[in-house]
Design an enzyme around this catalytic site. Structure first.
Site, PDB file in Angstrom:
ATOM      1  N   GLY A   1       0.852  -1.189   0.000  1.00  0.00           N
ATOM      2  CA  GLY A   1       0.000   0.000   0.000  1.00  0.00           C
ATOM      3  C   GLY A   1       0.883   1.233   0.000  1.00  0.00           C
ATOM      4  O   GLY A   1       1.024   1.944  -0.993  1.00  0.00           O
TER       5      GLY A   1
ATOM      6  N   CYS B   1      -6.456  21.957  18.318  1.00  0.00           N
ATOM      7  CA  CYS B   1      -6.440  22.285  19.745  1.00  0.00           C
ATOM      8  C   CYS B   1      -5.855  21.138  20.551  1.00  0.00           C
ATOM      9  O   CYS B   1      -6.571  20.463  21.297  1.00  0.00           O
ATOM     10  CB  CYS B   1      -7.851  22.613  20.199  1.00  0.00           C
ATOM     11  SG  CYS B   1      -8.498  23.982  19.263  1.00  0.00           S
ATOM     12  N   GLU B   2      -4.598  20.892  20.357  1.00  0.00           N
ATOM     13  CA  GLU B   2      -3.935  19.793  21.031  1.00  0.00           C
ATOM     14  C   GLU B   2      -2.427  20.065  20.982  1.00  0.00           C
ATOM     15  O   GLU B   2      -1.887  20.293  19.889  1.00  0.00           O
ATOM     16  CB  GLU B   2      -4.279  18.495  20.279  1.00  0.00           C
ATOM     17  CG  GLU B   2      -3.733  17.281  20.902  1.00  0.00           C
ATOM     18  CD  GLU B   2      -4.795  16.207  21.153  1.00  0.00           C
ATOM     19  OE1 GLU B   2      -5.984  16.522  21.249  1.00  0.00           O
ATOM     20  OE2 GLU B   2      -4.379  15.055  21.266  1.00  0.00           O
TER      21      GLU B   2
HETATM   22  C1  LIG Z   1      -3.677  -7.127   5.410  1.00  0.00           C
HETATM   23  C2  LIG Z   1      -2.882  -5.946   4.980  1.00  0.00           C
HETATM   24  N1  LIG Z   1      -2.316  -5.982   3.770  1.00  0.00           N
HETATM   25  C3  LIG Z   1      -1.584  -4.938   3.317  1.00  0.00           C
HETATM   26  C4  LIG Z   1      -1.419  -3.800   4.078  1.00  0.00           C
HETATM   27  C5  LIG Z   1      -0.618  -2.664   3.508  1.00  0.00           C
HETATM   28  O1  LIG Z   1       0.466  -2.359   4.258  1.00  0.00           O
HETATM   29  P1  LIG Z   1       1.530  -1.293   3.731  1.00  0.00           P
HETATM   30  O2  LIG Z   1       0.776  -0.078   3.325  1.00  0.00           O
HETATM   31  O3  LIG Z   1       2.419  -1.062   4.870  1.00  0.00           O
HETATM   32  O4  LIG Z   1       2.204  -1.928   2.547  1.00  0.00           O
HETATM   33  C6  LIG Z   1      -1.995  -3.727   5.356  1.00  0.00           C
HETATM   34  C7  LIG Z   1      -1.808  -2.540   6.197  1.00  0.00           C
HETATM   35  O5  LIG Z   1      -2.314  -2.369   7.249  1.00  0.00           O
HETATM   36  C8  LIG Z   1      -2.747  -4.840   5.812  1.00  0.00           C
HETATM   37  O6  LIG Z   1      -3.332  -4.819   7.017  1.00  0.00           O
END
Ligand SMILES: Cc1ncc(COP(=O)(O)O)c(C=O)c1O
Length: 444
Positions: free
Chosen positions: A303, A371-372
């Site tokens: 991701g 506000c923190e």
């Molecule tokens: C099941 C699963 N796959 C993939 C990802 C993607 O992780 P990243 O963005 O660190 O590659 C996550 C992130 O929380 C996840 O929970």
């Protein structure tokens, strides 16, 4: 020449190492991304604003496909999703990992093939499961024992659904305790060591309408070393071998999740994808041969490594306050558009853009408008000493887990997303307006 003990002097190229490949400084103080000056984006769309470089996203998708030619690469939508992103990922030949009915519906209604989508979630709601079945999602990753009966009942005796099981391999990896999900005793997955994973698999095999295609694990996020992935391969193949012995089961898929780390600041390490691909493939082949198993098809779910380096957050400076020990540079965004420093202590490298300053760099802390007191975007960074209200600050590596984790705190509204590509800027997601906020409030 530098000796071993002298720190290397950062070059102009180093300074842009965490920026999209298209980032250039056509003249001092100006920075363009995707051929568009960032100051122009700020003028046209206002700030705070997220900028995403379409080519950088596409190129990163291609790098994955190239590094893992035999694997199924699923983009993890939780990092950042919008309809344009769905198109780019689909066109680049990736699948999608989603974790809610919302992400799933957005993808499918944008035209993403549902069979290329995998649904995750440690606690899927009835709506998540109903939507997944209604839209014909490719695979559902089972994460708890109770989900098996619920899913089997929802599929019905004559239905059919492909599933995987999320396994806890007992490996701790990741950039912060809160994003380590492969270790024992946390909320995700089913453990091998206490036998929950094996038990769940036996129960799934008793459900004829559920077809178990493989095992899944996700170690954590922001992992910069290949080693934990190799350990995961060994553990997962160990489980595949036991399942083969006990049930004669041959599983044809192994999903190693995502978690591939990126650099947020120049000089920080990132996970080397080519090395990861080569070593994981070799480890998998070796472990399977030793266990007498056919090599399963690999799935991976990056991701952050796809969206993160493609994004930039732009802010205007609202005030500069010098206290005894610190200079606080306050911007027009903060923890509502980027909760990551407060959540995980992530460090960023903001930069002045839009004007050239000849002033010497001075240490400052960039804070938000919320506000923190913990609303700090970047502590102890260097900005020109003449930084002042009205200046524009750009934060690189802001494409993942920014908008997707943005909140409604202080009702300031979430920023828009602007795509830049080939000298053009276009709005992908509009700014959340006060009218948007007001219109959800329907009772008295
Ligand atoms: C099941 C699963 N796959 C993939 C990802 C993607 O992780 P990243 O963005 O660190 O590659 C996550 C992130 O929380 C996840 O929970």
């Amino acid at each position: 020449m530098t000796t071993l003990h002298e720190p290397a002097v950062p070059t102009a190229a180093d300074a842009l190492s965490v920026w999209p490949a298209s980032a250039i400084e056509p003249r001092e103080g100006e920075l363009t991304v995707g051929g568009v000056p960032l100051s122009e984006v700020a003028d046209r769309f206002g700030t705070p604003v997220y900028v995403i470089d379409e080519d950088e996203v596409r190129e990163r998708c291609r790098t994955y496909r190239h590094a893992f030619p035999d694997a199924e690469v699923l983009y993890a939508a939780k990092a950042f999703l919008c309809r344009a992103m769905v198109h780019w990922v689909a066109e680049e030949g990736l699948g999608l990992d989603v974790c809610s009915a919302g992400e799933l519906e957005l993808a499918v209604t944008t035209g993403f093939p549902p069979e290329r989508i995998v649904l995750h979630g440690n606690a899927k709601s009835p709506r998540d499961l109903d939507t997944a079945l209604r839209l014909g999602v490719g695979r559902i990753v089972i994460d708890s024992p109770s989900e098996i009966a619920r899913l089997a009942a929802a599929v019905g005796p004559h239905g059919h659904q492909k599933v995987m099981v999320r396994v806890v391999p007992g490996i701790s990896a990741g950039g912060h305790e809160k994003i380590r999900t492969g270790a024992e005793d946390q909320k995700f997955g089913l453990s091998i060591s206490d036998g929950y994973a094996q038990h769940a698999i036996a129960r799934i095999l008793d459900q004829p309408q559920l077809e178990l295609t493989g095992l899944h694990c996700h170690l954590g996020s922001q992992i910069t070393s290949v080693k934990p992935y190799l350990a995961a391969v060994r553990r997962m193949v160990g489980l595949l071998a036991r399942l083969h012995e006990q049930h004669g089961l041959v599983l044809r898929e192994l999903d190693l999740g995502g978690g591939h780390g990126i650099a947020y600041r120049p000089g920080e390490p990132a996970l080397d994808l080519t090395t990861l691909a080569r070593k994981v493939r070799a480890e998998l082949a070796e472990a399977c041969t030793a266990a007498g198993l056919a090599v399963p098809r690999l799935l991976i779910e990056p991701g952050r490594a796809i969206a993160g380096p493609a994004g930039i957050a732009l802010y205007h400076v609202l005030s500069v306050k010098r206290t005894g020990a610190h200079t606080y540079v306050a911007v027009d965004g903060g923890m509502s558009d980027n909760p990551r420093p407060a959540l995980y202590g992530v460090r960023y490298a903001p930069r002045l853009v839009g004007r050239h300053s000849g002033a010497a760099p001075a240490p400052v802390t960039v804070v938000g408008r919320h506000c923190e007191a913990g609303d700090i975007l970047a502590a102890d960074v260097e900005l020109p000493d003449d930084i002042r209200p009205g200046d524009l600050l750009a934060v690189p590596a802001a494409g993942a887990y920014h908008l997707s984790m943005a909140s409604g705190y202080n009702m300031v509204g979430r920023p828009p997303v602007v795509a830049v590509d080939d000298g053009h800027a276009r709005l992908l997601i509009r700014r959340e307006s006060l009218e948007d906020i007001r219109s959800r409030d329907v009772g008295l």
